[in-house]
Design a protein around this motif. Structure first.
Motif, PDB file in Angstrom:
ATOM      1  N   ALA A 144       0.810  -1.217   0.000  1.00  0.00           N
ATOM      2  CA  ALA A 144       0.000   0.000   0.000  1.00  0.00           C
ATOM      3  C   ALA A 144       0.841   1.263   0.000  1.00  0.00           C
ATOM      4  O   ALA A 144       0.407   2.300  -0.516  1.00  0.00           O
ATOM      5  CB  ALA A 144      -0.932  -0.003   1.215  1.00  0.00           C
ATOM      6  N   ASP A 145       2.043   1.210   0.561  1.00  0.00           N
ATOM      7  CA  ASP A 145       2.842   2.427   0.681  1.00  0.00           C
ATOM      8  C   ASP A 145       3.759   2.668  -0.509  1.00  0.00           C
ATOM      9  O   ASP A 145       4.515   3.634  -0.516  1.00  0.00           O
ATOM     10  CB  ASP A 145       3.672   2.401   1.971  1.00  0.00           C
ATOM     11  N   GLY A 146       3.691   1.818  -1.525  1.00  0.00           N
ATOM     12  CA  GLY A 146       4.564   2.006  -2.676  1.00  0.00           C
ATOM     13  C   GLY A 146       3.861   1.889  -4.006  1.00  0.00           C
ATOM     14  O   GLY A 146       4.102   2.681  -4.923  1.00  0.00           O
ATOM     15  N   ASN A 147       2.992   0.929  -4.131  1.00  0.00           N
ATOM     16  CA  ASN A 147       2.264   0.735  -5.382  1.00  0.00           C
ATOM     17  C   ASN A 147       1.043   1.644  -5.429  1.00  0.00           C
ATOM     18  O   ASN A 147       0.380   1.859  -4.414  1.00  0.00           O
ATOM     19  CB  ASN A 147       1.834  -0.724  -5.521  1.00  0.00           C
ATOM     20  N   ARG A 148       0.766   2.172  -6.604  1.00  0.00           N
ATOM     21  CA  ARG A 148      -0.352   3.101  -6.746  1.00  0.00           C
ATOM     22  C   ARG A 148      -1.686   2.373  -6.636  1.00  0.00           C
ATOM     23  O   ARG A 148      -1.838   1.239  -7.092  1.00  0.00           O
ATOM     24  CB  ARG A 148      -0.274   3.842  -8.080  1.00  0.00           C
ATOM     25  N   LYS A 149      -2.655   3.070  -6.070  1.00  0.00           N
ATOM     26  CA  LYS A 149      -3.986   2.501  -5.894  1.00  0.00           C
ATOM     27  C   LYS A 149      -4.629   2.169  -7.228  1.00  0.00           C
ATOM     28  O   LYS A 149      -5.296   1.138  -7.369  1.00  0.00           O
ATOM     29  CB  LYS A 149      -4.863   3.475  -5.105  1.00  0.00           C
ATOM     30  N   ASP A 150      -4.426   3.038  -8.233  1.00  0.00           N
ATOM     31  CA  ASP A 150      -5.054   2.793  -9.531  1.00  0.00           C
ATOM     32  C   ASP A 150      -4.456   1.570 -10.226  1.00  0.00           C
ATOM     33  O   ASP A 150      -5.133   0.898 -11.011  1.00  0.00           O
ATOM     34  CB  ASP A 150      -4.960   4.026 -10.428  1.00  0.00           C
ATOM     35  N   THR A 151      -3.189   1.259  -9.926  1.00  0.00           N
ATOM     36  CA  THR A 151      -2.582   0.049 -10.483  1.00  0.00           C
ATOM     37  C   THR A 151      -3.285  -1.188  -9.939  1.00  0.00           C
ATOM     38  O   THR A 151      -3.640  -2.107 -10.689  1.00  0.00           O
ATOM     39  CB  THR A 151      -1.083  -0.020 -10.138  1.00  0.00           C
ATOM     40  N   VAL A 152      -3.495  -1.198  -8.631  1.00  0.00           N
ATOM     41  CA  VAL A 152      -4.189  -2.320  -7.992  1.00  0.00           C
ATOM     42  C   VAL A 152      -5.608  -2.444  -8.531  1.00  0.00           C
ATOM     43  O   VAL A 152      -6.081  -3.546  -8.849  1.00  0.00           O
ATOM     44  CB  VAL A 152      -4.208  -2.140  -6.459  1.00  0.00           C
ATOM     45  N   THR A 170       7.745  -2.430  12.369  1.00  0.00           N
ATOM     46  CA  THR A 170       8.397  -3.740  12.320  1.00  0.00           C
ATOM     47  C   THR A 170       7.426  -4.862  12.683  1.00  0.00           C
ATOM     48  O   THR A 170       7.497  -5.958  12.119  1.00  0.00           O
ATOM     49  CB  THR A 170       9.603  -3.776  13.270  1.00  0.00           C
ATOM     50  N   ARG A 171       6.539  -4.583  13.605  1.00  0.00           N
ATOM     51  CA  ARG A 171       5.534  -5.593  13.950  1.00  0.00           C
ATOM     52  C   ARG A 171       4.647  -5.886  12.744  1.00  0.00           C
ATOM     53  O   ARG A 171       4.278  -7.030  12.483  1.00  0.00           O
ATOM     54  CB  ARG A 171       4.682  -5.107  15.124  1.00  0.00           C
ATOM     55  N   GLY A 172       4.328  -4.837  11.989  1.00  0.00           N
ATOM     56  CA  GLY A 172       3.520  -5.020  10.786  1.00  0.00           C
ATOM     57  C   GLY A 172       4.249  -5.818   9.723  1.00  0.00           C
ATOM     58  O   GLY A 172       3.636  -6.598   8.989  1.00  0.00           O
ATOM     59  N   VAL A 173       5.569  -5.630   9.630  1.00  0.00           N
ATOM     60  CA  VAL A 173       6.365  -6.401   8.669  1.00  0.00           C
ATOM     61  C   VAL A 173       6.285  -7.888   8.994  1.00  0.00           C
ATOM     62  O   VAL A 173       6.099  -8.733   8.108  1.00  0.00           O
ATOM     63  CB  VAL A 173       7.834  -5.930   8.678  1.00  0.00           C
ATOM     64  N   LEU A 174       6.419  -8.212  10.267  1.00  0.00           N
ATOM     65  CA  LEU A 174       6.352  -9.618  10.675  1.00  0.00           C
ATOM     66  C   LEU A 174       4.967 -10.202  10.397  1.00  0.00           C
ATOM     67  O   LEU A 174       4.847 -11.359   9.966  1.00  0.00           O
ATOM     68  CB  LEU A 174       6.700  -9.749  12.161  1.00  0.00           C
ATOM     69  N   LYS A 175       3.933  -9.408  10.611  1.00  0.00           N
ATOM     70  CA  LYS A 175       2.579  -9.877  10.315  1.00  0.00           C
ATOM     71  C   LYS A 175       2.396 -10.094   8.815  1.00  0.00           C
ATOM     72  O   LYS A 175       1.745 -11.059   8.394  1.00  0.00           O
ATOM     73  CB  LYS A 175       1.547  -8.871  10.831  1.00  0.00           C
ATOM     74  N   SER A 176       2.975  -9.209   8.018  1.00  0.00           N
ATOM     75  CA  SER A 176       2.867  -9.359   6.564  1.00  0.00           C
ATOM     76  C   SER A 176       3.542 -10.642   6.101  1.00  0.00           C
ATOM     77  O   SER A 176       3.048 -11.327   5.196  1.00  0.00           O
ATOM     78  CB  SER A 176       3.493  -8.153   5.853  1.00  0.00           C
ATOM     79  N   ILE A 177       4.671 -10.970   6.712  1.00  0.00           N
ATOM     80  CA  ILE A 177       5.359 -12.220   6.364  1.00  0.00           C
ATOM     81  C   ILE A 177       4.462 -13.412   6.666  1.00  0.00           C
ATOM     82  O   ILE A 177       4.352 -14.348   5.860  1.00  0.00           O
ATOM     83  CB  ILE A 177       6.687 -12.333   7.138  1.00  0.00           C
ATOM     84  N   PHE A 217      18.143  12.363   9.152  1.00  0.00           N
ATOM     85  CA  PHE A 217      17.296  12.782   8.036  1.00  0.00           C
ATOM     86  C   PHE A 217      17.396  11.702   6.961  1.00  0.00           C
ATOM     87  O   PHE A 217      18.467  11.455   6.409  1.00  0.00           O
ATOM     88  CB  PHE A 217      17.746  14.128   7.466  1.00  0.00           C
ATOM     89  N   PHE A 218      16.293  11.057   6.672  1.00  0.00           N
ATOM     90  CA  PHE A 218      16.261   9.974   5.687  1.00  0.00           C
ATOM     91  C   PHE A 218      15.541  10.485   4.449  1.00  0.00           C
ATOM     92  O   PHE A 218      14.333  10.715   4.470  1.00  0.00           O
ATOM     93  CB  PHE A 218      15.539   8.752   6.266  1.00  0.00           C
ATOM     94  N   GLN A 219      16.300  10.680   3.375  1.00  0.00           N
ATOM     95  CA  GLN A 219      15.724  11.249   2.156  1.00  0.00           C
ATOM     96  C   GLN A 219      15.243  10.152   1.218  1.00  0.00           C
ATOM     97  O   GLN A 219      15.984   9.241   0.860  1.00  0.00           O
ATOM     98  CB  GLN A 219      16.756  12.124   1.439  1.00  0.00           C
ATOM     99  N   LEU A 220      13.985  10.271   0.804  1.00  0.00           N
ATOM    100  CA  LEU A 220      13.382   9.286  -0.088  1.00  0.00           C
ATOM    101  C   LEU A 220      13.263   9.786  -1.520  1.00  0.00           C
ATOM    102  O   LEU A 220      13.290   8.991  -2.454  1.00  0.00           O
ATOM    103  CB  LEU A 220      11.990   8.892   0.429  1.00  0.00           C
ATOM    104  N   ALA A 228      10.944  10.422   5.488  1.00  0.00           N
ATOM    105  CA  ALA A 228      10.042   9.554   6.243  1.00  0.00           C
ATOM    106  C   ALA A 228       9.597  10.256   7.515  1.00  0.00           C
ATOM    107  O   ALA A 228      10.421  10.775   8.272  1.00  0.00           O
ATOM    108  CB  ALA A 228      10.750   8.247   6.585  1.00  0.00           C
ATOM    109  N   GLY A 229       8.298  10.293   7.741  1.00  0.00           N
ATOM    110  CA  GLY A 229       7.763  10.937   8.935  1.00  0.00           C
ATOM    111  C   GLY A 229       7.242   9.929   9.935  1.00  0.00           C
ATOM    112  O   GLY A 229       7.417   8.717   9.778  1.00  0.00           O
ATOM    113  N   ARG A 230       6.603  10.446  10.955  1.00  0.00           N
ATOM    114  CA  ARG A 230       6.041   9.577  11.991  1.00  0.00           C
ATOM    115  C   ARG A 230       4.947   8.678  11.409  1.00  0.00           C
ATOM    116  O   ARG A 230       4.251   9.055  10.481  1.00  0.00           O
ATOM    117  CB  ARG A 230       5.472  10.419  13.128  1.00  0.00           C
ATOM    118  N   GLY A 231       4.840   7.510  11.986  1.00  0.00           N
ATOM    119  CA  GLY A 231       3.840   6.570  11.512  1.00  0.00           C
ATOM    120  C   GLY A 231       4.281   5.760  10.315  1.00  0.00           C
ATOM    121  O   GLY A 231       3.459   5.104   9.668  1.00  0.00           O
ATOM    122  N   THR A 232       5.582   5.796   9.998  1.00  0.00           N
ATOM    123  CA  THR A 232       6.115   5.007   8.890  1.00  0.00           C
ATOM    124  C   THR A 232       7.097   3.977   9.426  1.00  0.00           C
ATOM    125  O   THR A 232       7.639   4.116  10.531  1.00  0.00           O
ATOM    126  CB  THR A 232       6.830   5.890   7.856  1.00  0.00           C
TER     127      THR A 232
END
Length: 238
Positions: A144-152, A170-177, A217-220, A228-232
């Motif tokens: 959801a955080d990388g692929n466009r919604k219209d692509t899906v 990180t907890r979400g990553v483990l759940k996704s796995i 500072f993490f530049q994307l 990257a901000g809070r909640g990421t």
């Protein structure tokens, strides 16, 4: 009362057989009619049985699951041709031993090295729908955080099963796995991988937990500048 020619024909044959039973003689024409009728009914029974068997197989191997953004997706129980739309998903598939099931990846999927030999379906945010269709996938994994919604949505309209992951930490990553392992018939492998990663996370936390945290500072992106901000996930890891 409705008239059924097939039923009436069978009844007529039965009456004829009973009529000639007393004289111990059955005309050859009657025997032929009876055999033809019997063969026809046996064929129909086998045909119906085969149809029901195939239907049961299809039902047992197709199931509806809910992805991580709340969409209902119909997936087969053991996908054979998986297309990954994100590098992290590709790495997860390899870690679960699904390298022979991967049909296509993005141009950004470069780890492990074996991923470089897989067919490319385009970029992370602009994959080629035509190339994806040509690969005939039975499962597409997106994020959801990388692929466009219209692509899906476009892939969904084409009848392709797209499961979207949405890990926010990180907890979400483990759940996704675990979720990927469940829908790809690699549940045990996913559980072992999660346990291994959790131990590594615990070890890192123990090592850096009491140390002073630097300002990062993490530049994307460059134009515009994106960080990257809070909640990421990136913020949570830092």
């Amino acid at each position: 009362m409705n008239f059924n020619p097939a039923v009436a024909g069978r009844a007529s044959i039965l009456r004829s057989l009973l009529r000639y039973h007393d004289v111990h003689f059955i005309p050859p024409q009657l025997v032929a009619r009876w055999l033809i009728d019997l063969a026809r009914n046996i064929f129909l029974i086998f045909l119906l049985s085969g149809f029901l068997a195939v239907s049961c197989v299809e039902i047992s191997f197709a199931r509806a699951v809910t992805d991580e953004i709340g969409r209902r997706v119909n997936v087969v129980s053991a996908p054979q041709r998986i297309v990954s739309l994100a590098p992290g998903i590709t790495e997860t598939l390899y870690a679960l031993g699904l390298d022979d099931k991967i049909a296509g990846v993005t141009t950004f999927c470069d780890w492990p090295a074996a991923a470089l030999a897989k067919p490319r379906i385009g970029g992370f945010t602009n994959p080629s729908i035509e190339k994806i269709i040509a690969l005939k996938p039975d499962l597409i994994l997106a994020t959801a955080d990388g692929n466009r919604k219209d692509t899906v949505q476009q892939l969904e309209r084409l009848g392709l099963p797209v499961y979207v992951t949405n890990p926010l930490d990180t907890r979400g990553v483990l759940k996704s796995i675990l979720h990927i392992g469940e829908i790809t018939h690699r549940k045990k492998e996913a559980q072992r991988l999660v346990e291994k990663l959790q131990k590594r996370l615990d070890a890192i936390t123990a090592q850096v937990g009491k140390k002073r945290k630097p300002r990062v500072f993490f530049q994307l992106g460059l134009e515009p500048v994106i960080t990257a901000g809070r909640g990421t996930l990136i913020h949570e890891v830092i």
